[in-house]
Design an enzyme around this catalytic site. Structure first.
Site, PDB file in Angstrom:
ATOM      1  N   CYS A 163     -50.106 -29.174  -4.390  1.00 26.34           N
ATOM      2  CA  CYS A 163     -49.070 -28.334  -4.408  1.00 26.34           C
ATOM      3  C   CYS A 163     -47.591 -28.838  -5.047  1.00 26.34           C
ATOM      4  O   CYS A 163     -46.750 -28.096  -5.370  1.00 26.34           O
ATOM      5  CB  CYS A 163     -48.764 -27.773  -3.258  1.00 26.34           C
ATOM      6  SG  CYS A 163     -50.209 -27.194  -2.220  1.00 26.34           S
ATOM      7  N   HIS A 303     -40.669 -23.974   0.100  1.00 28.06           N
ATOM      8  CA  HIS A 303     -42.020 -24.026  -0.018  1.00 28.06           C
ATOM      9  C   HIS A 303     -42.756 -22.939   0.388  1.00 28.06           C
ATOM     10  O   HIS A 303     -43.372 -22.359  -0.271  1.00 28.06           O
ATOM     11  CB  HIS A 303     -42.704 -25.496   0.207  1.00 28.06           C
ATOM     12  CG  HIS A 303     -44.149 -25.556   0.108  1.00 28.06           C
ATOM     13  ND1 HIS A 303     -44.519 -25.660  -1.115  1.00 28.06           N
ATOM     14  CD2 HIS A 303     -45.280 -25.344   0.988  1.00 28.06           C
ATOM     15  CE1 HIS A 303     -46.006 -25.739  -1.111  1.00 28.06           C
ATOM     16  NE2 HIS A 303     -46.311 -25.579   0.174  1.00 28.06           N
ATOM     17  N   HIS A 340     -49.771 -18.455  -4.124  1.00 26.09           N
ATOM     18  CA  HIS A 340     -49.817 -19.975  -4.095  1.00 26.09           C
ATOM     19  C   HIS A 340     -50.637 -20.337  -5.453  1.00 26.09           C
ATOM     20  O   HIS A 340     -51.784 -20.661  -5.210  1.00 26.09           O
ATOM     21  CB  HIS A 340     -50.273 -20.427  -2.773  1.00 26.09           C
ATOM     22  CG  HIS A 340     -49.967 -22.013  -2.753  1.00 26.09           C
ATOM     23  ND1 HIS A 340     -49.414 -22.823  -3.813  1.00 26.09           N
ATOM     24  CD2 HIS A 340     -49.347 -22.720  -1.730  1.00 26.09           C
ATOM     25  CE1 HIS A 340     -49.315 -23.942  -3.364  1.00 26.09           C
ATOM     26  NE2 HIS A 340     -49.077 -24.168  -1.895  1.00 26.09           N
TER      27      HIS A 340
END
Length: 413
Positions: A163, A303, A340
């Site tokens: 990520c 995040h 995401h």
């Protein structure tokens, strides 16, 4: 003395729009890109929601041959790159091509191509698999395609760090220019993980939200009722340049990249370190790299993946780095809008930070109705905010323990 690095072009495509102006307008309006999944039948799956790119017709954006020979994530990268290069007014020629680098990553690579060609292999045999499959699947495929499309010959790679992939590619491109190994870098990430395998793998480790009514409510970072993330897709691309190079060609400078820090948790393959040691280390390294202290940061894009443990650990890291001042810094989490998109999301968030500095506007954290009592932070809930910003930090915390932090600043000659 390292060179100053500035941003001269940006491009983005995701579930909120097909270009950066559309995405930014949707973000400030609090319009989520989340919706019921259309790419596959989810009737037998508990996961129903993702932030898919809507109405995607690659043949309208790319020539037919390129569209056929590229994975969906690579198509997104090519469109976002073209937008960024147009904004930068960048021309890559025989005279400068050796000093133009490409650093574009993908955490998952060509998931769709892999799935489709596994089906063809099983049903029709090996000779029916596409001969372009290998470059459509590998994580460096987008870097190679962009380098070929524009003739770039500088040092070019694809950093893969889950990520944090987009942030790490931007950070490594930053280093190339700082150290005079390139004058320009086309950098960022693309991703298209909304597949049966992508959903199944992430759901097996209990990271995906099962909420679907309404779809826009599925992802709720830092909220007491948060239940997990939703997948997204798209690409975010930046044009980085050495300041002297940008000035020499009369480029319009959008912002400056002043710091990059990265770390590993060294703790667990899928769970973050509950002490937040690695996340704090990345943030502190980015501050040290920028030669500023924490007091200089006036915005943080978190995040904010909306997992129970992940959000808690991130807040511990923020408190550890910023201390009591953490409660006074305007922050946000934009994954409820973008989903995401694995490696691409950190590129989205970098672009959001730059636009917040440029426009004095902070997109909201959607679905934050009841902040967790452990999280007394200013997370810009529900509605965008107007606020002048000078210096912004973007944090990315990835599966496997990858952490990356980027710091952008208003450009001052």
């Amino acid at each position: 003395m390292s060179r100053r690095v500035v941003i001269t072009g940006m491009g983005m495509i995701n579930g909120m729009g097909h270009d950066l102006p559309s995405v930014w307008a949707a973000a400030l309006a609090g319009c989520s890109g989340a919706g019921l999944i259309t790419a596959l039948d989810t009737s037998d799956m508990p996961v129903k929601v993702a932030a898919e790119v809507k109405n995607w017709q690659p043949e309208l954006m790319l020539d037919a041959r390129t569209a056929r020979r590229s994975d969906r994530y690579q198509q997104f990268v090519m469109v976002a790159t073209a937008e960024a290069i147009r904004q930068a007014g960048l021309q890559i020629t025989e005279a400068n091509r050796e000093r133009v680098s490409v650093m574009i990553g993908a955490a998952t690579g060509g998931f769709l191509t892999y799935d489709e060609n596994m089906r063809i292999l099983n049903e029709q045999g090996a000779r029916r698999v596409t001969p372009f499959g290998i470059m459509m699947v590998v994580n460096n495929g987008a870097t190679a395609m962009i380098s070929i499309e524009y003739g770039a010959q500088g040092p070019s790679h694809a950093v893969v760090s889950s990520c944090a992939t987009g942030a790490d590619n931007i950070g490594h491109a930053f280093r190339l220019i700082q150290h005079d190994e390139a004058d320009v870098a086309i950098t960022g990430a693309g991703e298209s993980p909304v597949t049966a395998m992508g959903i199944a793998c992430l759901d097996r480790i209990n990271t995906l939200s099962h909420i679907s009514d309404p779809p826009e409510s599925a992802c709720a970072p830092f909220d007491h009722a948060r239940s997990g993330l939703i997948l997204g897709e798209g690409a975010g691309i930046l044009i980085l340049e050495a300041l002297d190079h940008a000035q020499a060609r009369g480029a319009h400078i959008l912002a400056e990249l002043i710091g990059y820090g990265a770390s590993m948790d060294g703790y667990h393959i899928s769970a973050p370190d509950e002490n937040a040691t690695g996340a704090m280390l990345a943030m502190r390294r980015s501050l040290a790299d920028a030669h500023i202290d924490a007091a200089a940061i006036d915005h943080v894009n978190t995040h904010g993946a909306a997992t129970k443990l992940g959000d808690m650990v991130e807040v511990r890291a923020i408190k550890g780095v910023f201390g009591e001042r953490a409660a006074d810094i305007p922050m946000n989490a934009t994954k409820p809008m973008t989903g995401h998109a694995m490696g691409a999301t950190s590129a989205f968030e970098a672009l959001f930070c730059i636009n917040s500095i440029r426009t004095g506007a902070i997109p909201p954290t959607l679905n934050l109705h009841q902040p967790d009592i452990e999280f007394p932070l200013d997370l810009t809930p529900l509605v965008a905010r107007r606020q002048r910003l000078h210096t912004a930090m973007s944090n990315s915390l990835g599966l496997g323990g990858h952490n990356a932090s980027l710091i952008f600043r208003e450009y001052v000659p």
